[in-house]
Design a protein around this motif. Structure first.
Motif, PDB file in Angstrom:
ATOM      1  N   PHE A   1       0.815  -1.204   0.000  1.00  0.00           N
ATOM      2  CA  PHE A   1       0.000   0.000   0.000  1.00  0.00           C
ATOM      3  C   PHE A   1       0.852   1.260   0.000  1.00  0.00           C
ATOM      4  O   PHE A   1       1.926   1.287   0.596  1.00  0.00           O
ATOM      5  CB  PHE A   1      -0.897   0.035   1.243  1.00  0.00           C
ATOM      6  CG  PHE A   1      -2.076  -0.885   1.149  1.00  0.00           C
ATOM      7  CD1 PHE A   1      -3.255  -0.451   0.588  1.00  0.00           C
ATOM      8  CD2 PHE A   1      -2.005  -2.171   1.612  1.00  0.00           C
ATOM      9  CE1 PHE A   1      -4.347  -1.284   0.498  1.00  0.00           C
ATOM     10  CE2 PHE A   1      -3.081  -3.017   1.531  1.00  0.00           C
ATOM     11  CZ  PHE A   1      -4.263  -2.574   0.971  1.00  0.00           C
ATOM     12  N   HIS A   2       0.344   2.291  -0.648  1.00  0.00           N
ATOM     13  CA  HIS A   2       0.989   3.599  -0.606  1.00  0.00           C
ATOM     14  C   HIS A   2       0.344   4.479   0.457  1.00  0.00           C
ATOM     15  O   HIS A   2       0.788   5.593   0.687  1.00  0.00           O
ATOM     16  CB  HIS A   2       0.910   4.273  -1.980  1.00  0.00           C
ATOM     17  CG  HIS A   2      -0.481   4.534  -2.451  1.00  0.00           C
ATOM     18  ND1 HIS A   2      -1.297   3.528  -2.934  1.00  0.00           N
ATOM     19  CD2 HIS A   2      -1.210   5.665  -2.498  1.00  0.00           C
ATOM     20  CE1 HIS A   2      -2.465   4.052  -3.267  1.00  0.00           C
ATOM     21  NE2 HIS A   2      -2.447   5.336  -3.007  1.00  0.00           N
ATOM     22  N   VAL A   3      -0.701   3.973   1.103  1.00  0.00           N
ATOM     23  CA  VAL A   3      -1.378   4.720   2.167  1.00  0.00           C
ATOM     24  C   VAL A   3      -1.360   3.897   3.450  1.00  0.00           C
ATOM     25  O   VAL A   3      -1.267   2.675   3.421  1.00  0.00           O
ATOM     26  CB  VAL A   3      -2.838   5.068   1.792  1.00  0.00           C
ATOM     27  CG1 VAL A   3      -2.883   6.042   0.654  1.00  0.00           C
ATOM     28  CG2 VAL A   3      -3.628   3.834   1.463  1.00  0.00           C
TER      29      VAL A   3
ATOM     30  N   VAL B   1      -6.543  11.273   2.357  1.00  0.00           N
ATOM     31  CA  VAL B   1      -6.513  10.898   0.944  1.00  0.00           C
ATOM     32  C   VAL B   1      -7.657  11.566   0.188  1.00  0.00           C
ATOM     33  O   VAL B   1      -8.637  12.013   0.784  1.00  0.00           O
ATOM     34  CB  VAL B   1      -6.607   9.362   0.759  1.00  0.00           C
ATOM     35  CG1 VAL B   1      -5.399   8.658   1.322  1.00  0.00           C
ATOM     36  CG2 VAL B   1      -7.880   8.808   1.358  1.00  0.00           C
ATOM     37  N   GLN B   2      -7.507  11.613  -1.139  1.00  0.00           N
ATOM     38  CA  GLN B   2      -8.556  12.110  -2.020  1.00  0.00           C
ATOM     39  C   GLN B   2      -8.919  10.991  -2.983  1.00  0.00           C
ATOM     40  O   GLN B   2      -8.040  10.306  -3.510  1.00  0.00           O
ATOM     41  CB  GLN B   2      -8.081  13.333  -2.793  1.00  0.00           C
ATOM     42  CG  GLN B   2      -9.146  13.936  -3.679  1.00  0.00           C
ATOM     43  CD  GLN B   2      -8.680  15.212  -4.356  1.00  0.00           C
ATOM     44  OE1 GLN B   2      -7.495  15.420  -4.555  1.00  0.00           O
ATOM     45  NE2 GLN B   2      -9.622  16.061  -4.697  1.00  0.00           N
ATOM     46  N   VAL B   3     -10.217  10.805  -3.214  1.00  0.00           N
ATOM     47  CA  VAL B   3     -10.684   9.784  -4.148  1.00  0.00           C
ATOM     48  C   VAL B   3     -10.492  10.318  -5.564  1.00  0.00           C
ATOM     49  O   VAL B   3     -10.882  11.447  -5.865  1.00  0.00           O
ATOM     50  CB  VAL B   3     -12.165   9.434  -3.888  1.00  0.00           C
ATOM     51  CG1 VAL B   3     -12.656   8.379  -4.857  1.00  0.00           C
ATOM     52  CG2 VAL B   3     -12.349   8.962  -2.458  1.00  0.00           C
TER      53      VAL B   3
ATOM     54  N   LEU C   1      -2.812  10.264  -1.976  1.00  0.00           N
ATOM     55  CA  LEU C   1      -2.492  11.032  -0.777  1.00  0.00           C
ATOM     56  C   LEU C   1      -2.779  12.509  -1.002  1.00  0.00           C
ATOM     57  O   LEU C   1      -2.619  13.025  -2.110  1.00  0.00           O
ATOM     58  CB  LEU C   1      -1.034  10.819  -0.391  1.00  0.00           C
ATOM     59  CG  LEU C   1      -0.763   9.453   0.220  1.00  0.00           C
ATOM     60  CD1 LEU C   1       0.718   9.161   0.242  1.00  0.00           C
ATOM     61  CD2 LEU C   1      -1.332   9.367   1.604  1.00  0.00           C
ATOM     62  N   TYR C   2      -3.190  13.199   0.060  1.00  0.00           N
ATOM     63  CA  TYR C   2      -3.660  14.576  -0.042  1.00  0.00           C
ATOM     64  C   TYR C   2      -2.946  15.437   0.989  1.00  0.00           C
ATOM     65  O   TYR C   2      -2.812  15.054   2.152  1.00  0.00           O
ATOM     66  CB  TYR C   2      -5.174  14.603   0.199  1.00  0.00           C
ATOM     67  CG  TYR C   2      -5.832  15.934  -0.009  1.00  0.00           C
ATOM     68  CD1 TYR C   2      -6.121  16.395  -1.280  1.00  0.00           C
ATOM     69  CD2 TYR C   2      -6.179  16.722   1.072  1.00  0.00           C
ATOM     70  CE1 TYR C   2      -6.741  17.608  -1.476  1.00  0.00           C
ATOM     71  CE2 TYR C   2      -6.806  17.940   0.891  1.00  0.00           C
ATOM     72  CZ  TYR C   2      -7.085  18.379  -0.385  1.00  0.00           C
ATOM     73  OH  TYR C   2      -7.701  19.588  -0.573  1.00  0.00           O
ATOM     74  N   SER C   3      -2.502  16.609   0.558  1.00  0.00           N
ATOM     75  CA  SER C   3      -1.844  17.556   1.450  1.00  0.00           C
ATOM     76  C   SER C   3      -2.877  18.543   1.987  1.00  0.00           C
ATOM     77  O   SER C   3      -3.492  19.281   1.213  1.00  0.00           O
ATOM     78  CB  SER C   3      -0.748  18.313   0.701  1.00  0.00           C
ATOM     79  OG  SER C   3      -0.255  19.361   1.493  1.00  0.00           O
ATOM     80  N   ASP C   4      -3.069  18.552   3.309  1.00  0.00           N
ATOM     81  CA  ASP C   4      -4.010  19.495   3.921  1.00  0.00           C
ATOM     82  C   ASP C   4      -3.503  20.930   3.825  1.00  0.00           C
ATOM     83  O   ASP C   4      -4.282  21.866   3.699  1.00  0.00           O
ATOM     84  CB  ASP C   4      -4.242  19.137   5.389  1.00  0.00           C
ATOM     85  CG  ASP C   4      -5.115  17.903   5.542  1.00  0.00           C
ATOM     86  OD1 ASP C   4      -6.000  17.700   4.698  1.00  0.00           O
ATOM     87  OD2 ASP C   4      -4.907  17.148   6.510  1.00  0.00           O
ATOM     88  N   LYS C   5      -2.197  21.104   3.880  1.00  0.00           N
ATOM     89  CA  LYS C   5      -1.617  22.451   3.848  1.00  0.00           C
ATOM     90  C   LYS C   5      -1.790  23.111   2.484  1.00  0.00           C
ATOM     91  O   LYS C   5      -2.195  24.257   2.377  1.00  0.00           O
ATOM     92  CB  LYS C   5      -0.132  22.395   4.203  1.00  0.00           C
ATOM     93  CG  LYS C   5       0.131  21.932   5.618  1.00  0.00           C
ATOM     94  CD  LYS C   5       1.605  21.782   5.881  1.00  0.00           C
ATOM     95  CE  LYS C   5       1.837  21.172   7.250  1.00  0.00           C
ATOM     96  NZ  LYS C   5       3.231  20.829   7.467  1.00  0.00           N
TER      97      LYS C   5
ATOM     98  N   VAL D   1       3.178   9.552  -4.082  1.00  0.00           N
ATOM     99  CA  VAL D   1       4.081   9.422  -2.943  1.00  0.00           C
ATOM    100  C   VAL D   1       5.447   8.936  -3.425  1.00  0.00           C
ATOM    101  O   VAL D   1       5.548   8.149  -4.364  1.00  0.00           O
ATOM    102  CB  VAL D   1       3.493   8.474  -1.869  1.00  0.00           C
ATOM    103  CG1 VAL D   1       3.418   7.054  -2.370  1.00  0.00           C
ATOM    104  CG2 VAL D   1       4.294   8.521  -0.588  1.00  0.00           C
ATOM    105  N   GLY D   2       6.480   9.464  -2.795  1.00  0.00           N
ATOM    106  CA  GLY D   2       7.842   9.023  -3.050  1.00  0.00           C
ATOM    107  C   GLY D   2       8.498   8.685  -1.723  1.00  0.00           C
ATOM    108  O   GLY D   2       7.929   8.922  -0.659  1.00  0.00           O
ATOM    109  N   HIS D   3       9.677   8.139  -1.792  1.00  0.00           N
ATOM    110  CA  HIS D   3      10.407   7.788  -0.575  1.00  0.00           C
ATOM    111  C   HIS D   3      11.772   8.457  -0.603  1.00  0.00           C
ATOM    112  O   HIS D   3      12.390   8.578  -1.654  1.00  0.00           O
ATOM    113  CB  HIS D   3      10.580   6.271  -0.470  1.00  0.00           C
ATOM    114  CG  HIS D   3       9.292   5.550  -0.294  1.00  0.00           C
ATOM    115  ND1 HIS D   3       8.472   5.207  -1.358  1.00  0.00           N
ATOM    116  CD2 HIS D   3       8.650   5.124   0.812  1.00  0.00           C
ATOM    117  CE1 HIS D   3       7.400   4.594  -0.909  1.00  0.00           C
ATOM    118  NE2 HIS D   3       7.485   4.526   0.414  1.00  0.00           N
ATOM    119  N   THR D   4      12.225   8.879   0.559  1.00  0.00           N
ATOM    120  CA  THR D   4      13.547   9.470   0.680  1.00  0.00           C
ATOM    121  C   THR D   4      14.116   9.125   2.053  1.00  0.00           C
ATOM    122  O   THR D   4      13.382   8.701   2.945  1.00  0.00           O
ATOM    123  CB  THR D   4      13.501  10.999   0.471  1.00  0.00           C
ATOM    124  OG1 THR D   4      14.820  11.505   0.426  1.00  0.00           O
ATOM    125  CG2 THR D   4      12.747  11.693   1.585  1.00  0.00           C
ATOM    126  N   VAL D   5      15.399   9.323   2.198  1.00  0.00           N
ATOM    127  CA  VAL D   5      16.070   9.047   3.468  1.00  0.00           C
ATOM    128  C   VAL D   5      16.438  10.379   4.108  1.00  0.00           C
ATOM    129  O   VAL D   5      17.021  11.255   3.463  1.00  0.00           O
ATOM    130  CB  VAL D   5      17.329   8.181   3.245  1.00  0.00           C
ATOM    131  CG1 VAL D   5      18.036   7.917   4.557  1.00  0.00           C
ATOM    132  CG2 VAL D   5      16.960   6.876   2.573  1.00  0.00           C
TER     133      VAL D   5
END
Length: 116
Positions: free
Chosen positions: A14-16, A22-24, A82-86, A93-97
């Motif tokens: 899953f990405h969530v 989230v947004q549909v 995924l949804y940004s409230d701000k 979505v991406g991944h980083t360290v």
């Protein structure tokens, strides 16, 4: 992609996660925003608050009165983003360290870090 941990049913990646906003992105509830209340890994679905509402009619039992219940039904995880409230914007979505060496999820459009 589904993975099988040798225990019967396949589990989907899953990405969530539970608690994400989230947004549909498709279907009858397209554009609605809600919070993920439950993740169903074997079905590949999520339950989002206020989305995909269904009516359940309950018959009277004993001294209880019959009633009509409204509840959320699961939707496929590929139908949410995924949804940004701000920034009020949906994003992949991406991944980083991080500098501390922790792998975190990041919204690609806004750069907002999801995992703390």
């Amino acid at each position: 992609m589904a993975t099988n941990n040798g225990a019967g049913k396949a589990r989907h990646k899953f990405h969530v996660k539970k608690g994400d906003t989230v947004q549909v992105i498709s279907g009858k509830d397209k554009g609605k925003v809600g919070k993920v209340s439950e993740v169903l890994p074997t079905a590949g679905k999520v339950i989002v608050e206020g989305v995909n509402m269904q009516t359940k009619h309950v018959k009277p039992q004993g001294d209880q009165q019959g009633q009509t219940l409204r509840r959320e039904a699961p939707i496929y995880s590929c139908k949410v983003m995924l949804y940004s409230d701000k920034k009020k914007q949906a994003s992949r979505v991406g991944h980083t360290v991080t500098d501390a060496g922790k792998k975190v999820r990041v919204l690609k459009k806004t750069g907002e870090i999801l995992d703390k």
